[in-house]
Design an enzyme around this catalytic site. Structure first.
Site, PDB file in Angstrom:
ATOM      1  N   ASP A 151       0.807  -1.225   0.000  1.00  8.69           N
ATOM      2  CA  ASP A 151       0.000   0.000   0.000  1.00  8.69           C
ATOM      3  C   ASP A 151       0.835   1.267   0.000  1.00  8.69           C
ATOM      4  O   ASP A 151       0.398   2.315  -0.478  1.00  8.69           O
ATOM      5  CB  ASP A 151      -0.939   0.022   1.209  1.00  8.69           C
ATOM      6  CG  ASP A 151      -0.186   0.268   2.509  1.00  8.69           C
ATOM      7  OD1 ASP A 151       0.603  -0.613   2.908  1.00  8.69           O
ATOM      8  OD2 ASP A 151      -0.372   1.339   3.111  1.00  8.69           O
ATOM      9  N   ASP A 210       6.100   0.357   2.866  1.00 15.03           N
ATOM     10  CA  ASP A 210       6.488  -0.845   3.597  1.00 15.03           C
ATOM     11  C   ASP A 210       6.153  -2.075   2.760  1.00 15.03           C
ATOM     12  O   ASP A 210       5.819  -1.976   1.584  1.00 15.03           O
ATOM     13  CB  ASP A 210       5.821  -0.878   4.974  1.00 15.03           C
ATOM     14  CG  ASP A 210       4.308  -0.717   4.885  1.00 15.03           C
ATOM     15  OD1 ASP A 210       3.735  -0.950   3.800  1.00 15.03           O
ATOM     16  OD2 ASP A 210       3.688  -0.351   5.904  1.00 15.03           O
ATOM     17  N   TYR A 257      -4.322   0.646   9.839  1.00 15.95           N
ATOM     18  CA  TYR A 257      -5.547   0.912   9.081  1.00 15.95           C
ATOM     19  C   TYR A 257      -6.751   0.520   9.933  1.00 15.95           C
ATOM     20  O   TYR A 257      -7.594  -0.266   9.534  1.00 15.95           O
ATOM     21  CB  TYR A 257      -5.529   0.189   7.733  1.00 15.95           C
ATOM     22  CG  TYR A 257      -4.520   0.815   6.794  1.00 15.95           C
ATOM     23  CD1 TYR A 257      -4.795   2.031   6.167  1.00 15.95           C
ATOM     24  CD2 TYR A 257      -3.285   0.219   6.575  1.00 15.95           C
ATOM     25  CE1 TYR A 257      -3.864   2.637   5.334  1.00 15.95           C
ATOM     26  CE2 TYR A 257      -2.350   0.823   5.736  1.00 15.95           C
ATOM     27  CZ  TYR A 257      -2.652   2.025   5.127  1.00 15.95           C
ATOM     28  OH  TYR A 257      -1.734   2.626   4.309  1.00 15.95           O
ATOM     29  N   GLU A 315       6.004   9.742   2.559  1.00 14.68           N
ATOM     30  CA  GLU A 315       5.636   8.391   2.116  1.00 14.68           C
ATOM     31  C   GLU A 315       4.547   8.443   1.049  1.00 14.68           C
ATOM     32  O   GLU A 315       3.525   9.097   1.225  1.00 14.68           O
ATOM     33  CB  GLU A 315       5.144   7.547   3.297  1.00 14.68           C
ATOM     34  CG  GLU A 315       4.925   6.085   2.941  1.00 14.68           C
ATOM     35  CD  GLU A 315       4.654   5.217   4.162  1.00 14.68           C
ATOM     36  OE1 GLU A 315       4.855   3.998   4.065  1.00 14.68           O
ATOM     37  OE2 GLU A 315       4.239   5.764   5.205  1.00 14.68           O
TER      38      GLU A 315
END
Length: 496
Positions: free
Chosen positions: A85, A88, A236, A476
């Protein structure tokens, strides 16, 4: 969450003056136009750099290699594929499904503007849906996460070298997750529209699976962050509740199938599932604004008076986001960027701007505008607002920096992304183990692999941006930043 009141506006002058200031600022900052088609191409290419699993022969991002080829083996399933996503090496099902839904919506509404990039956008959707079909293959089970986030975040290593835990997390009848299952159903249904004429058999497979997954989500209600709290929180975690995902899934199934049961479900559950709540939010955790905008298209086409209240909510969303006044939930930076509290602000910028543009098109076709007190938000104004946000991302901002990697003369060099920041397998064939990557993470040097098309979390509310890996909220990139941006760039590539 309590419903946000609609804002009373202070008249045409203040909003118009604010917009004029934004336009003048953008001209002073950069001048000239943008190559939206080039940005579109790069925004889609980004997804190839996020791929997990065995890469195909036509893979264009050459610094990536096969990774996570044994995902699912611990439970006897092939769960390879899909997307990482962000920066990572975890596959989080909730944001991946939302990414798939928004990529599909981008193609449904703006595919005709994509030109030769349409085929690559469709491939980006299929890379996700092939994986979503795998994780939903067992009835009343959805595999919602691959990898242990704490183990992964303790290391800085390439996905190709991954030796962290690849724990498989699932929801089922005893451990419900209506949020992630509802979003997965929405993704499958939306994608079935993308493939309806391109691959009818695949489209039917997606739609049938969406029906089954939605039925599971609806009949086994609960939040997945209650069932899997230690695994998915705080990464999340579903803060907003699962009700919006049930409505969201039903709306996409209604759009994809035209079955009366979904229309009746939406009407029956509008109040129960809080369609009018938090109408100015839209993202992987909150679908309310998206629900109202998507379903309003049918009202504006004169086909669904019974959905009129959703259009009222959509109008309220537009009025609550317009610049020029103070908002409790939405701010604008001095340079004109939409800003909402929390990390990765660009996810709000691209998602909300996508809704501006989509609703603008729906209003245009119906020859309508949105009344906001003394101000009227015309379709042209909404397009202008969306374009201003896109232009900010591409470089029309106080720092004169593009926040899309690889676009323009100046862009982030030290993004928070493992694969980008570590030497590629081609450059460094030997394994780089968990803690051996730390020196690359802490290095002041630019990333060796340019992750073309990656849009980072972006600057803060003062337009300041630390181009530094440890500042992950700003540096990110994520798939759900790019997914709605694909649609925006497609439109502006043919309507600059």
């Amino acid at each position: 969450m309590a419903r946000k009141p609609l804002i009373t506006f202070l008249g045409n002058f203040r909003v118009t003056a604010f917009l004029l200031l934004l336009l003048l600022t953008s001209r002073q900052v950069i001048g000239g136009g943008h190559d939206y088609h080039d940005a579109l191409r790069k925004s889609i290419l980004f997804f190839e750099g996020q791929r997990s699993g065995k890469l195909p022969p036509d893979q264009r991002v050459k610094w990536r290699r096969d990774s996570a080829l044994h995902d699912g083996s611990s439970v006897g399933r092939d769960l390879t594929g899909g997307y990482y996503d962000a920066g990572d090496n975890i596959k989080f099902g909730f944001p991946m499904a939302f990414t798939t839904t928004l990529l599909s919506w981008s193609i449904i509404d703006f595919g005709r503007n994509m030109g030769p990039e349409l085929k690559n956008a469709v491939k980006a959707v299929k890379w996700a849906t092939d994986y979503l079909l795998k994780v939903t293959a067992v009835p009343n089970v959805v595999y919602v996460q691959l990898g242990d986030a704490y183990s992964d975040h303790n290391c800085w290593e390439r996905p190709e070298d991954m030796d962290t835990l690849r724990t498989v997390y699932k929801i089922d009848g005893s451990h419900p997750g209506s949020d992630v299952a509802g979003e997965t159903a929405a993704a499958l249904a939306a994608a079935s529209i993308v493939f309806r004429s391109r691959d009818p058999a695949y489209s039917r497979l997606l739609l049938n699976r969406a029906v089954r997954v939605f039925d599971f989500a609806d009949s086994h209600r609960g939040a997945y962050s209650s069932s899997l709290h230690s695994a998915v929180c705080p990464f999340y975690c579903d803060v907003n509740g699962y009700q919006d995902e049930l409505l969201w899934g039903a709306v996409w199934l209604h759009k994809a199938s035209r079955r009366r049961r979904y229309r009746e479900y939406i009407v029956k559950n509008e109040v129960i599932l809080h369609a009018g709540d938090t109408i100015n939010e839209f993202g992987w955790d909150n679908k309310h604004a998206g629900i109202n905008v998507l379903i309003s298209k049918e009202v504006l086409m004169g086909r669904a008076e019974y959905f009129e209240s959703f259009k009222h909510n959509a109008d309220g969303f537009i009025c609550s986001i317009l610049p020029g006044i103070s908002h409790s939930q939405v701010q604008y930076s001095p340079g004109g960027l939409i800003f909402k509290a929390g990390g990765s602000n660009m996810q709000h910028v691209t998602s909300l701007s996508f809704l501006f543009l989509a609703y603008s098109n729906y209003l245009s076709h119906a020859n309508k505008a949105v009344p906001c007190g003394e101000k009227t938000a015309s379709p042209a104004l909404l397009k202008q607002l969306a374009k201003r946000q896109v232009d900010y991302i591409l470089g029309d901002n106080p720092l004169r920096m593009s926040y899309m990697v690889g676009y323009g003369p100046r862009y982030p060099q030290r993004i928070h992304h493992r694969g980008s920041s570590l030497p590629s397998v081609r450059a460094h064939p030997a394994r780089i183990r968990c803690k051996e990557g730390s020196r690359y993470f802490l290095s002041p040097n630019a990333n060796p692999n340019v992750h073309v098309g990656a849009v980072v979390g972006g600057p803060n509310v003062t337009d300041a941006f630390p181009d530094s890996r440890p500042f992950f909220q700003e540096s990110e990139p994520t798939t759900y930043i790019n997914a709605p941006l694909v649609g925006l760039l497609a439109f502006f590539s043919t309507h600059p």
